[in-house]
Design a protein around this motif. Structure first.
Motif, mmCIF file in Angstrom:
data_model
loop_
_atom_site.group_PDB
_atom_site.id
_atom_site.type_symbol
_atom_site.label_atom_id
_atom_site.label_comp_id
_atom_site.label_asym_id
_atom_site.label_seq_id
_atom_site.Cartn_x
_atom_site.Cartn_y
_atom_site.Cartn_z
ATOM 1 N N GLY A 1 1.066 -1.185 0.216
ATOM 2 C CA GLY A 1 0.111 0.117 -0.200
ATOM 3 C C GLY A 1 0.755 0.693 -0.098
ATOM 4 N N THR A 2 -0.228 2.241 -0.446
ATOM 5 C CA THR A 2 0.884 3.981 0.011
ATOM 6 C C THR A 2 -0.034 4.317 1.180
ATOM 7 O OG1 THR A 2 0.572 3.828 -2.291
ATOM 8 C CG2 THR A 2 1.130 5.675 -1.003
ATOM 9 N N LEU A 3 2.260 4.318 2.157
ATOM 10 C CA LEU A 3 2.235 5.194 3.598
ATOM 11 C C LEU A 3 2.146 6.983 3.413
ATOM 12 C CD1 LEU A 3 2.003 4.478 6.601
ATOM 13 C CD2 LEU A 3 4.232 4.850 6.502
ATOM 14 N N ALA A 4 1.505 7.313 3.849
ATOM 15 C CA ALA A 4 1.520 9.045 3.247
ATOM 16 C C ALA A 4 1.687 9.772 5.358
ATOM 17 C CB ALA A 4 0.336 9.811 3.070
ATOM 18 N N THR A 5 2.581 10.153 5.488
ATOM 19 C CA THR A 5 2.975 10.884 6.217
ATOM 20 C C THR A 5 3.053 11.806 6.035
ATOM 21 O OG1 THR A 5 5.258 11.012 5.250
ATOM 22 C CG2 THR A 5 4.104 8.985 7.209
ATOM 23 N N VAL A 6 2.679 13.258 7.239
ATOM 24 C CA VAL A 6 3.229 14.711 6.955
ATOM 25 C C VAL A 6 4.557 15.603 6.313
ATOM 26 C CG1 VAL A 6 1.747 16.962 7.640
ATOM 27 C CG2 VAL A 6 0.575 14.594 8.098
ATOM 28 N N LYS A 7 4.983 15.848 5.689
ATOM 29 C CA LYS A 7 6.203 16.692 5.981
ATOM 30 C C LYS A 7 6.019 17.958 6.724
ATOM 31 C CE LYS A 7 6.937 16.923 1.282
ATOM 32 N NZ LYS A 7 7.532 16.846 0.035
ATOM 33 N N ARG A 8 7.049 18.423 7.574
ATOM 34 C CA ARG A 8 7.481 19.381 7.777
ATOM 35 C C ARG A 8 6.098 20.711 7.161
ATOM 36 N NH1 ARG A 8 10.304 20.663 12.322
ATOM 37 N NH2 ARG A 8 11.547 19.103 12.028
ATOM 38 N N SER A 9 6.174 20.846 6.004
ATOM 39 C CA SER A 9 5.975 21.988 5.451
ATOM 40 C C SER A 9 4.180 21.753 5.400
ATOM 41 C CB SER A 9 5.997 21.874 3.894
ATOM 42 O OG SER A 9 5.972 20.755 3.012
ATOM 43 N N GLY A 10 4.201 20.184 5.513
ATOM 44 C CA GLY A 10 2.770 20.004 5.944
ATOM 45 C C GLY A 10 1.544 19.278 4.541
ATOM 46 N N HIS A 11 3.082 19.456 3.487
ATOM 47 C CA HIS A 11 2.328 18.401 2.239
ATOM 48 C C HIS A 11 2.727 16.432 2.974
ATOM 49 C CE1 HIS A 11 3.898 22.198 -0.164
ATOM 50 N NE2 HIS A 11 2.792 21.561 -0.841
ATOM 51 N N PRO A 12 1.768 16.210 1.490
ATOM 52 C CA PRO A 12 2.183 14.922 2.109
ATOM 53 C C PRO A 12 3.201 14.080 1.277
ATOM 54 C CG PRO A 12 0.639 15.242 0.053
ATOM 55 C CD PRO A 12 0.653 16.652 0.511
ATOM 56 N N HIS A 13 4.200 13.203 2.043
ATOM 57 C CA HIS A 13 5.287 12.124 1.822
ATOM 58 C C HIS A 13 4.264 10.595 1.535
ATOM 59 C CE1 HIS A 13 8.861 9.475 2.357
ATOM 60 N NE2 HIS A 13 9.034 10.317 1.554
ATOM 61 N N GLU B 1 5.031 14.122 14.288
ATOM 62 C CA GLU B 1 3.556 14.520 13.858
ATOM 63 C C GLU B 1 3.023 12.888 13.507
ATOM 64 O OE1 GLU B 1 -0.035 15.159 13.143
ATOM 65 O OE2 GLU B 1 1.073 16.643 13.422
ATOM 66 N N PRO B 2 2.624 12.730 14.539
ATOM 67 C CA PRO B 2 1.819 11.343 13.763
ATOM 68 C C PRO B 2 0.893 10.619 13.348
ATOM 69 C CG PRO B 2 0.864 11.489 15.976
ATOM 70 C CD PRO B 2 1.788 13.119 15.496
ATOM 71 N N ARG B 3 0.006 11.964 12.618
ATOM 72 C CA ARG B 3 -0.864 11.530 11.951
ATOM 73 C C ARG B 3 -0.470 10.619 10.460
ATOM 74 N NH1 ARG B 3 -3.853 16.837 11.741
ATOM 75 N NH2 ARG B 3 -2.261 17.259 11.405
ATOM 76 N N ALA B 4 -1.315 9.910 9.841
ATOM 77 C CA ALA B 4 -0.655 9.348 9.232
ATOM 78 C C ALA B 4 -1.802 8.494 7.676
ATOM 79 C CB ALA B 4 0.661 8.163 8.843
ATOM 80 N N ALA B 5 -2.240 7.959 7.069
ATOM 81 C CA ALA B 5 -2.716 6.913 6.637
ATOM 82 C C ALA B 5 -2.588 6.144 5.173
ATOM 83 C CB ALA B 5 -4.226 8.459 5.199
ATOM 84 N N LEU B 6 -3.259 5.295 5.250
ATOM 85 C CA LEU B 6 -1.968 3.546 4.120
ATOM 86 C C LEU B 6 -3.578 3.786 3.118
ATOM 87 C CD1 LEU B 6 -0.114 1.402 3.506
ATOM 88 C CD2 LEU B 6 -2.218 -0.103 4.985
ATOM 89 N N HIS B 7 -2.862 3.323 2.190
ATOM 90 C CA HIS B 7 -3.995 4.092 0.819
ATOM 91 C C HIS B 7 -3.340 2.427 0.626
ATOM 92 C CE1 HIS B 7 -4.997 3.763 -3.782
ATOM 93 N NE2 HIS B 7 -6.298 4.521 -2.983
ATOM 94 N N VAL B 8 -4.811 2.128 0.234
ATOM 95 C CA VAL B 8 -4.345 0.539 -0.425
ATOM 96 C C VAL B 8 -5.754 0.143 -2.141
ATOM 97 C CG1 VAL B 8 -4.727 -2.068 -0.233
ATOM 98 C CG2 VAL B 8 -4.423 -0.608 1.039
ATOM 99 N N GLN B 9 -4.942 -0.608 -2.895
ATOM 100 C CA GLN B 9 -5.993 -0.658 -3.935
ATOM 101 C C GLN B 9 -6.477 -1.944 -3.396
ATOM 102 O OE1 GLN B 9 -4.611 0.147 -7.977
ATOM 103 N NE2 GLN B 9 -5.117 -2.193 -9.019
ATOM 104 N N GLY B 10 -7.530 -2.328 -4.260
ATOM 105 C CA GLY B 10 -8.338 -4.106 -4.208
ATOM 106 C C GLY B 10 -7.555 -4.609 -5.210
ATOM 107 N N GLY B 11 -8.359 -5.537 -5.656
ATOM 108 C CA GLY B 11 -8.199 -6.862 -6.560
ATOM 109 C C GLY B 11 -8.283 -5.979 -8.214
#
Length: 151
Positions: free
Chosen positions: A25-37, A69-79
């Motif tokens: 999956g794609t892990l999204a974290t928050v950079k110091r600038s506020g943009h996603p990594h 910054e502990p907020r994060a998200a994981l995006h996972v594509q289905g089948g």
């Protein structure tokens, strides 16, 4: 007007099932600038505790982001490309494994999918220490996603 399928919201159970069937999956974290990594990660989903676990090394930028910054998200594509799940929450980063077979090393070992276990557990645990491996634990408090029924 044409009859086109519309996205269907997936239930919590369907989202959990989708997370359990995938391993990338794609892990999204928050950079110091506020943009996603964004980074593609192998992960392990524990539906009972609603925790996504990732193995990485202590020196990775995502570790620095999550410690700040502990907020994060994981995006996972289905089948297929028509479905996805997103797991959001706060993440914590373990300390690095420092002694072969310590708690962090055992947690990392437990994340290996069945059938892919290392031939020599002791050697594997030593490599984890040498690589300064940590566990990222994403405690999921929100799941969402959709499917588009095409075909």
């Amino acid at each position: 007007m044409t009859d086109r399928p519309t996205p269907r919201l997936l239930s919590d159970a369907a989202l959990s099932d989708l997370l359990g069937k995938q391993q990338f999956g794609t892990l999204a974290t928050v950079k110091r600038s506020g943009h996603p990594h964004l980074t593609t990660m192998v992960y392990s989903w524990d539906a009972e505790s609603r925790t996504v676990r990732f193995s990485t090394t202590v020196d990775r930028v995502k570790v620095k982001h999550l410690r700040r910054e502990p907020r994060a998200a994981l995006h996972v594509q289905g089948g297929d490309v028509w479905s996805f799940a997103v797991a959001e929450g706060d993440a914590e980063v373990s300390e690095p494994t420092t002694v072969p077979g310590d708690a962090v090393g055992r947690e990392l070992l437990a994340m290996i999918p069945a059938g892919a276990e290392p031939e020599n557990e002791g050697t594997y645990l030593r490599h984890l220490v040498e690589e300064r491996r940590v566990v990222i634990r994403l405690r999921v408090d929100r799941l969402y996603g959709t499917a588009l029924d095409i075909g």
